[in-house]
Design a protein around this motif. Structure first.
Motif, PDB file in Angstrom:
ATOM      1  N   ASN A  18     -77.771   0.447  67.488  1.00  0.00           N
ATOM      2  CA  ASN A  18     -77.470   1.975  67.698  1.00  0.00           C
ATOM      3  C   ASN A  18     -76.611   2.540  69.234  1.00  0.00           C
ATOM      4  N   ILE A  19     -76.719   1.600  70.194  1.00  0.00           N
ATOM      5  CA  ILE A  19     -76.220   1.852  71.210  1.00  0.00           C
ATOM      6  C   ILE A  19     -74.719   2.418  71.204  1.00  0.00           C
ATOM      7  N   LYS A  20     -74.056   1.569  70.503  1.00  0.00           N
ATOM      8  CA  LYS A  20     -72.578   1.908  70.556  1.00  0.00           C
ATOM      9  C   LYS A  20     -72.205   3.373  69.568  1.00  0.00           C
ATOM     10  N   TYR A  21     -73.003   3.668  69.000  1.00  0.00           N
ATOM     11  CA  TYR A  21     -73.008   5.056  68.315  1.00  0.00           C
ATOM     12  C   TYR A  21     -73.630   6.353  68.856  1.00  0.00           C
ATOM     13  N   ILE A  22     -74.224   6.133  69.946  1.00  0.00           N
ATOM     14  CA  ILE A  22     -74.765   7.316  70.535  1.00  0.00           C
ATOM     15  C   ILE A  22     -73.773   8.387  70.970  1.00  0.00           C
ATOM     16  N   PHE A  23     -72.530   8.156  71.337  1.00  0.00           N
ATOM     17  CA  PHE A  23     -71.590   9.020  71.861  1.00  0.00           C
ATOM     18  C   PHE A  23     -70.727   9.594  70.851  1.00  0.00           C
ATOM     19  N   GLU A  24     -71.005   9.315  69.690  1.00  0.00           N
ATOM     20  CA  GLU A  24     -70.070   9.790  68.576  1.00  0.00           C
ATOM     21  C   GLU A  24     -71.086  11.115  68.065  1.00  0.00           C
ATOM     22  N   ARG A  25     -70.176  12.126  67.827  1.00  0.00           N
ATOM     23  CA  ARG A  25     -70.708  13.402  67.721  1.00  0.00           C
ATOM     24  C   ARG A  25     -71.672  13.479  66.407  1.00  0.00           C
ATOM     25  N   PHE A  26     -72.714  14.275  66.351  1.00  0.00           N
ATOM     26  CA  PHE A  26     -73.789  14.421  65.531  1.00  0.00           C
ATOM     27  C   PHE A  26     -74.481  13.124  65.000  1.00  0.00           C
ATOM     28  N   TYR A  27     -74.326  12.131  65.895  1.00  0.00           N
ATOM     29  CA  TYR A  27     -75.153  10.974  65.597  1.00  0.00           C
ATOM     30  C   TYR A  27     -76.421  11.138  66.138  1.00  0.00           C
ATOM     31  N   LYS A  34     -63.430   0.790  61.360  1.00  0.00           N
ATOM     32  CA  LYS A  34     -63.701   2.190  61.988  1.00  0.00           C
ATOM     33  C   LYS A  34     -63.563   3.206  61.129  1.00  0.00           C
ATOM     34  N   LEU A  35     -62.954   3.026  60.464  1.00  0.00           N
ATOM     35  CA  LEU A  35     -62.599   4.272  59.471  1.00  0.00           C
ATOM     36  C   LEU A  35     -63.616   4.609  58.475  1.00  0.00           C
ATOM     37  N   GLU A  36     -64.326   3.277  58.153  1.00  0.00           N
ATOM     38  CA  GLU A  36     -65.528   3.450  57.295  1.00  0.00           C
ATOM     39  C   GLU A  36     -66.671   3.925  58.272  1.00  0.00           C
ATOM     40  N   GLU A  37     -66.718   3.386  59.450  1.00  0.00           N
ATOM     41  CA  GLU A  37     -67.808   4.022  60.351  1.00  0.00           C
ATOM     42  C   GLU A  37     -67.527   5.664  60.420  1.00  0.00           C
ATOM     43  N   GLN A  38     -66.368   6.153  60.561  1.00  0.00           N
ATOM     44  CA  GLN A  38     -66.177   7.481  60.782  1.00  0.00           C
ATOM     45  C   GLN A  38     -66.544   8.311  59.351  1.00  0.00           C
ATOM     46  N   GLU A  39     -66.020   7.676  58.082  1.00  0.00           N
ATOM     47  CA  GLU A  39     -66.507   8.339  57.045  1.00  0.00           C
ATOM     48  C   GLU A  39     -67.867   8.334  56.865  1.00  0.00           C
ATOM     49  N   ASN A  40     -68.842   7.472  57.002  1.00  0.00           N
ATOM     50  CA  ASN A  40     -70.332   7.381  57.082  1.00  0.00           C
ATOM     51  C   ASN A  40     -70.621   8.621  57.907  1.00  0.00           C
ATOM     52  N   LEU A  41     -70.106   8.694  59.067  1.00  0.00           N
ATOM     53  CA  LEU A  41     -70.648   9.513  60.060  1.00  0.00           C
ATOM     54  C   LEU A  41     -70.318  11.068  59.712  1.00  0.00           C
ATOM     55  N   ARG A  42     -69.098  11.172  58.873  1.00  0.00           N
ATOM     56  CA  ARG A  42     -68.547  12.421  58.503  1.00  0.00           C
ATOM     57  C   ARG A  42     -69.388  12.780  57.236  1.00  0.00           C
ATOM     58  N   LYS A  43     -69.724  11.772  56.370  1.00  0.00           N
ATOM     59  CA  LYS A  43     -71.018  12.210  55.372  1.00  0.00           C
ATOM     60  C   LYS A  43     -72.224  12.808  55.919  1.00  0.00           C
TER      61      LYS A  43
END
Length: 366
Positions: free
Chosen positions: A307-316, A140-149
């Motif tokens: 990609n469906i599980k990511y669509i509610f992530e901010r800036f995704y 999860k942290l790796e996903e969040q880090e990739n989203l942050r970048k």
């Protein structure tokens, strides 16, 4: 009757020694009694004290047997202590080893290394659950880090593009290359509006993230609320020749009118954006299992399953190139999810690439 006096003394001495040995362990069995000695004239001429060990006395073989029993018990006790220590060391190793592995992994995560995974099987269910949780946390942290970048890249790109355009136009006008006519100024104004919209989206997200974002519940007719949003967005749909169909039940529910309006606006806007020219959008509202359900269904470009599980992530954003056409930065669905969570509701997503998407908002019907 004949007897061996010396033998009697030896036996009695042995018994006395044995009883003295045992009496140190259980003195309550030994009693003494004082007797008077009288002559024939019934005159007291002395006293005698007689000690008794009761009805039970110990012979040599009895004492030897008890000593052997004590040795056996002592040996068993020592063996059991050694076995207990061995088992304790074994259990300690079984627990400390995976805990050490988990601790090292936690340190790696703390240092920002999310790529490593714990590959260790223990014999303890709780430890296995802990290892699985650490691996999930790392993923999860790796996903969040990739989203942050990705966020850093996206925001810089979204802001740089209109700013560069504005700067280029203004420099050309200042240098006298272009005349500051209406067409040039309108172009600059459009880029300013685009920047303003981006900043507004970020402000809206911050607003719904704030703890001060509370619900102002009031009785709302859901059908009228949806139709007002549809009317306001009819122009955008007509530009792409999109047909919006509605099947709405007249339901009154206690909702935050402004926030639910934002949910409907965002979902409808997304449907219009990602539906091709000549497409269709179907909106329905109804009661089911004492819940209010609002459904948005389109036959647009759809969302890849992964990609469906990511669509509610901010800036995704599913497709990086979409922002060029839609002008979004990927916060619309994040705001939708925040508002629905505030209402203690849920949102379901069903989508298939190139066939369309379906969003179902489920709210408790108060």
């Amino acid at each position: 009757m004949t007897y061996n006096k010396n033998m009697c003394h030896m036996v009695m001495g042995s018994i006395e020694n044995n009883m003295n040995y045992m009496i140190n362990k259980n003195k309550s069995n030994y009693t003494e009694k004082l007797f008077e000695i009288k002559n024939l004239d019934n005159e007291i001429i002395g006293n005698i004290k007689i000690g008794s060990y009761g009805l039970l006395y110990y012979m040599d073989n009895d004492v030897d047997f008890l000593k052997e029993i004590n040795k056996v018990i002592t040996s068993i006790g020592i063996v059991m202590v050694l076995i207990t220590i061995f088992i304790a060391i074994l259990i300690s190793n079984n627990i400390s080893k995976p805990v050490e592995v988990v601790s090292n992994m936690a340190n790696l995560i703390g240092d920002g290394d999310y790529d490593n995974k714990i590959d260790y099987d223990s014999n303890i269910v709780e430890i296995d659950v802990l290892i699985k949780s650490i691996n999930n946390l790392s993923a999860k942290l790796e996903e969040q880090e990739n989203l942050r970048k990705r966020l850093t890249t996206d925001i810089s790109h979204e802001l740089r593009t209109p700013l560069t355009s504005i700067q280029t136009h203004l420099e050309a006008m200042i240098d006298g290359i272009w005349e500051p006519d209406t067409e040039r100024l309108n172009s600059v104004n459009e880029e300013v509006i685009r920047l303003t919209n981006l900043v507004n989206q970020l402000q809206n997200l911050a607003k719904f993230d704030s703890e001060k974002s509370k619900l102002n519940l009031a009785k709302v007719n859901v059908k009228n609320l949806i139709m007002n949003v549809v009317y306001n967005n009819q122009g955008k749909a007509l530009e792409k020749n999109i047909n919006i169909e509605c099947d709405l039940e007249s339901i009154d529910s206690y909702l935050d009118k402004d926030k639910i309006s934002q949910v409907i606006v965002n979902l409808l806007s997304n449907a219009i954006r990602y539906t091709n020219n000549g497409g269709k959008i179907f909106i329905s509202s109804y009661k089911e299992n004492n819940n209010l359900k609002i459904q948005f269904k389109d036959n647009g470009i759809g969302i890849p399953k992964e990609n469906i599980k990511y669509i509610f992530e901010r800036f995704y954003r599913v497709d990086e190139s979409r922002s060029k056409n839609t002008g979004g930065i990927g916060v619309g669905l994040t705001i939708v999810k925040s508002i629905i969570d505030l209402h203690q509701g849920t949102i379901e997503v069903r989508s298939e690439l190139n066939k369309g998407s379906e969003f179902i908002v489920i709210l408790p019907n108060l």
